[in-house]
Design a protein around this motif. Structure first.
Motif, PDB file in Angstrom:
ATOM      1  N   MET A  24      52.875  23.352  42.961  1.00 19.58           N
ATOM      2  CA  MET A  24      52.065  24.535  42.517  1.00 19.58           C
ATOM      3  C   MET A  24      52.218  24.777  41.124  1.00 19.58           C
ATOM      4  O   MET A  24      53.292  24.902  40.557  1.00 19.58           O
ATOM      5  N   SER A  25      51.170  24.785  40.343  1.00 25.65           N
ATOM      6  CA  SER A  25      51.454  25.311  38.740  1.00 25.65           C
ATOM      7  C   SER A  25      51.353  26.693  38.478  1.00 25.65           C
ATOM      8  O   SER A  25      50.473  27.419  39.379  1.00 25.65           O
ATOM      9  N   GLN A  26      51.828  27.104  37.313  1.00 23.60           N
ATOM     10  CA  GLN A  26      51.768  28.333  37.225  1.00 23.60           C
ATOM     11  C   GLN A  26      50.429  28.866  36.689  1.00 23.60           C
ATOM     12  O   GLN A  26      49.357  27.813  36.163  1.00 23.60           O
ATOM     13  N   VAL A  27      49.913  30.081  36.842  1.00 29.10           N
ATOM     14  CA  VAL A  27      48.700  30.372  36.434  1.00 29.10           C
ATOM     15  C   VAL A  27      48.544  31.394  35.102  1.00 29.10           C
ATOM     16  O   VAL A  27      49.606  32.226  35.172  1.00 29.10           O
ATOM     17  N   ASP A  28      47.824  31.187  34.358  1.00 26.34           N
ATOM     18  CA  ASP A  28      47.773  32.062  33.187  1.00 26.34           C
ATOM     19  C   ASP A  28      46.439  32.988  33.152  1.00 26.34           C
ATOM     20  O   ASP A  28      45.403  32.257  33.614  1.00 26.34           O
ATOM     21  N   LEU A  29      46.360  34.092  32.409  1.00 27.45           N
ATOM     22  CA  LEU A  29      45.171  34.791  32.361  1.00 27.45           C
ATOM     23  C   LEU A  29      44.176  34.075  31.624  1.00 27.45           C
ATOM     24  O   LEU A  29      42.842  34.200  32.192  1.00 27.45           O
ATOM     25  N   GLU A  30      44.234  33.371  30.408  1.00 30.28           N
ATOM     26  CA  GLU A  30      43.172  32.517  30.076  1.00 30.28           C
ATOM     27  C   GLU A  30      42.530  31.704  30.764  1.00 30.28           C
ATOM     28  O   GLU A  30      41.337  31.491  31.103  1.00 30.28           O
ATOM     29  N   ARG A  31      43.233  30.965  31.509  1.00 30.66           N
ATOM     30  CA  ARG A  31      42.648  29.838  32.398  1.00 30.66           C
ATOM     31  C   ARG A  31      41.928  30.637  33.700  1.00 30.66           C
ATOM     32  O   ARG A  31      40.691  30.081  33.809  1.00 30.66           O
ATOM     33  N   VAL A  32      42.213  31.740  34.045  1.00 27.17           N
ATOM     34  CA  VAL A  32      41.819  32.314  35.243  1.00 27.17           C
ATOM     35  C   VAL A  32      40.504  32.943  34.463  1.00 27.17           C
ATOM     36  O   VAL A  32      39.499  32.834  35.568  1.00 27.17           O
ATOM     37  N   ILE A  33      40.310  33.609  33.654  1.00 29.86           N
ATOM     38  CA  ILE A  33      39.055  33.995  32.945  1.00 29.86           C
ATOM     39  C   ILE A  33      38.101  32.953  32.950  1.00 29.86           C
ATOM     40  O   ILE A  33      37.005  33.174  33.148  1.00 29.86           O
ATOM     41  N   THR A  34      38.538  31.644  32.423  1.00 30.57           N
ATOM     42  CA  THR A  34      37.705  30.762  32.205  1.00 30.57           C
ATOM     43  C   THR A  34      37.202  30.345  33.432  1.00 30.57           C
ATOM     44  O   THR A  34      35.785  30.214  33.517  1.00 30.57           O
ATOM     45  N   LEU A  35      37.790  30.325  34.658  1.00 32.83           N
ATOM     46  CA  LEU A  35      37.294  29.905  36.053  1.00 32.83           C
ATOM     47  C   LEU A  35      36.425  30.904  36.593  1.00 32.83           C
ATOM     48  O   LEU A  35      35.370  30.645  37.018  1.00 32.83           O
TER      49      LEU A  35
ATOM     50  N   THR B  40      53.382  33.595  36.925  1.00 28.12           N
ATOM     51  CA  THR B  40      52.784  33.745  38.361  1.00 28.12           C
ATOM     52  C   THR B  40      52.093  32.467  39.008  1.00 28.12           C
ATOM     53  O   THR B  40      51.820  31.751  38.157  1.00 28.12           O
ATOM     54  N   PHE B  41      52.055  32.373  40.254  1.00 29.51           N
ATOM     55  CA  PHE B  41      51.424  31.356  40.766  1.00 29.51           C
ATOM     56  C   PHE B  41      50.142  31.628  41.625  1.00 29.51           C
ATOM     57  O   PHE B  41      49.514  30.789  42.221  1.00 29.51           O
ATOM     58  N   ASP B  42      49.771  33.011  41.270  1.00 28.61           N
ATOM     59  CA  ASP B  42      48.478  33.212  42.202  1.00 28.61           C
ATOM     60  C   ASP B  42      47.920  34.549  41.455  1.00 28.61           C
ATOM     61  O   ASP B  42      48.062  34.764  40.398  1.00 28.61           O
ATOM     62  N   LEU B  43      46.735  34.656  42.021  1.00 31.39           N
ATOM     63  CA  LEU B  43      45.880  35.873  41.417  1.00 31.39           C
ATOM     64  C   LEU B  43      45.666  36.848  42.312  1.00 31.39           C
ATOM     65  O   LEU B  43      45.229  36.742  43.615  1.00 31.39           O
ATOM     66  N   ASP B  44      46.186  38.005  42.080  1.00 33.60           N
ATOM     67  CA  ASP B  44      45.961  39.357  42.931  1.00 33.60           C
ATOM     68  C   ASP B  44      44.853  40.097  42.238  1.00 33.60           C
ATOM     69  O   ASP B  44      45.066  40.547  41.165  1.00 33.60           O
ATOM     70  N   ALA B  45      43.831  40.553  43.233  1.00 37.93           N
ATOM     71  CA  ALA B  45      42.782  41.232  42.439  1.00 37.93           C
ATOM     72  C   ALA B  45      42.016  41.987  43.543  1.00 37.93           C
ATOM     73  O   ALA B  45      42.046  41.591  44.685  1.00 37.93           O
ATOM     74  N   GLU B  46      41.556  43.212  43.042  1.00 39.82           N
ATOM     75  CA  GLU B  46      40.466  43.920  44.018  1.00 39.82           C
ATOM     76  C   GLU B  46      39.146  43.316  43.437  1.00 39.82           C
ATOM     77  O   GLU B  46      38.882  42.886  42.396  1.00 39.82           O
ATOM     78  N   VAL B  47      38.249  42.743  44.222  1.00 39.57           N
ATOM     79  CA  VAL B  47      37.076  41.897  44.021  1.00 39.57           C
ATOM     80  C   VAL B  47      35.786  43.049  44.556  1.00 39.57           C
ATOM     81  O   VAL B  47      35.807  43.400  45.616  1.00 39.57           O
ATOM     82  N   SER B  48      34.902  42.671  43.780  1.00 38.97           N
ATOM     83  CA  SER B  48      33.577  43.318  44.097  1.00 38.97           C
ATOM     84  C   SER B  48      32.531  42.391  43.988  1.00 38.97           C
ATOM     85  O   SER B  48      32.397  41.802  42.981  1.00 38.97           O
ATOM     86  N   GLY B  49      31.882  41.732  44.887  1.00 35.32           N
ATOM     87  CA  GLY B  49      31.221  40.545  44.755  1.00 35.32           C
ATOM     88  C   GLY B  49      31.467  39.782  45.939  1.00 35.32           C
ATOM     89  O   GLY B  49      31.751  39.793  46.785  1.00 35.32           O
ATOM     90  N   ASP B  50      31.251  38.240  45.831  1.00 31.28           N
ATOM     91  CA  ASP B  50      31.353  37.170  46.502  1.00 31.28           C
ATOM     92  C   ASP B  50      32.826  36.738  46.653  1.00 31.28           C
ATOM     93  O   ASP B  50      33.342  35.871  46.168  1.00 31.28           O
TER      94      ASP B  50
END
Length: 174
Positions: free
Chosen positions: A1-12, A44-54
């Motif tokens: 499992m690779s680390q997650v960074d903010l820039e990559r997450v926003i791109t995805l 971090t290895f994951d994304l924690d978020a409140e989501v509105s949408g799909d």
């Protein structure tokens, strides 16, 4: 499992929301929010978020990209201790376009989120935010009181109050 960074997450997230052409709103809660606030070395290895949408589609999309995610429509319900009222309105916008809005909890609300869990790492994260943004003990105490007032009565509130007092002693340098 690779680390997650903010820039990559926003791109995805851009890729997902533009492909779906539907409104997607996220409020980042964990280490990715800390990365935004300057704790760049916070792994971090994951994304924690409140989501509105799909939410379900996003979860699968992130999983397909090897990003574990803890997503929910109401992060206030992730703990017996509620988030202070208005946390969604105080969230700070990190990115916004026609299909996507990415926010992070405000620094003070992020501290409260960390105090709800109160691991040693959470305490260090909360101290970093309080120090960097000059958040005073009185402000944290007021936000914690608002969280308690919004929570269902539970013995966990006693522990939260004690943890907040221990944290405030650290903020005050006692």
């Amino acid at each position: 499992m690779s680390q997650v960074d903010l820039e990559r997450v926003i791109t995805l997230l851009k890729e997902f929301s533009h492909r779906k052409k539907g409104g997607l709103r996220l409020i980042l809660v964990g280490a990715l929010a800390l990365q935004h606030y300057g704790m760049r070395d916070r792994a971090t290895f994951d994304l924690d978020a409140e989501v509105s949408g799909d939410l379900e589609g996003l979860f699968q999309f992130l999983k397909d990209h090897q990003i574990p995610a803890d997503l929910g429509e109401d992060i206030s319900g992730w703990s017996v201790i509620a988030m202070p009222p208005g946390y969604q309105d105080r969230a700070v916008t990190l990115y916004e376009d026609a299909h996507l809005e990415v926010k992070a909890l405000s620094p003070l609300d992020l501290i409260i989120a960390k105090l709800r869990r109160f691991t040693e790492e959470d305490i260090q994260d909360a101290l970093f935010i309080a120090g960097k943004y000059g958040i005073r003990a009185e402000e944290i105490e007021r936000a914690a009181d608002a969280a308690i007032q919004s929570s269902a009565k539970d013995t966990a509130l006693f522990l939260f109050r004690r943890n907040v007092q221990l944290f405030l002693e650290k903020v005050r340098g006692n």
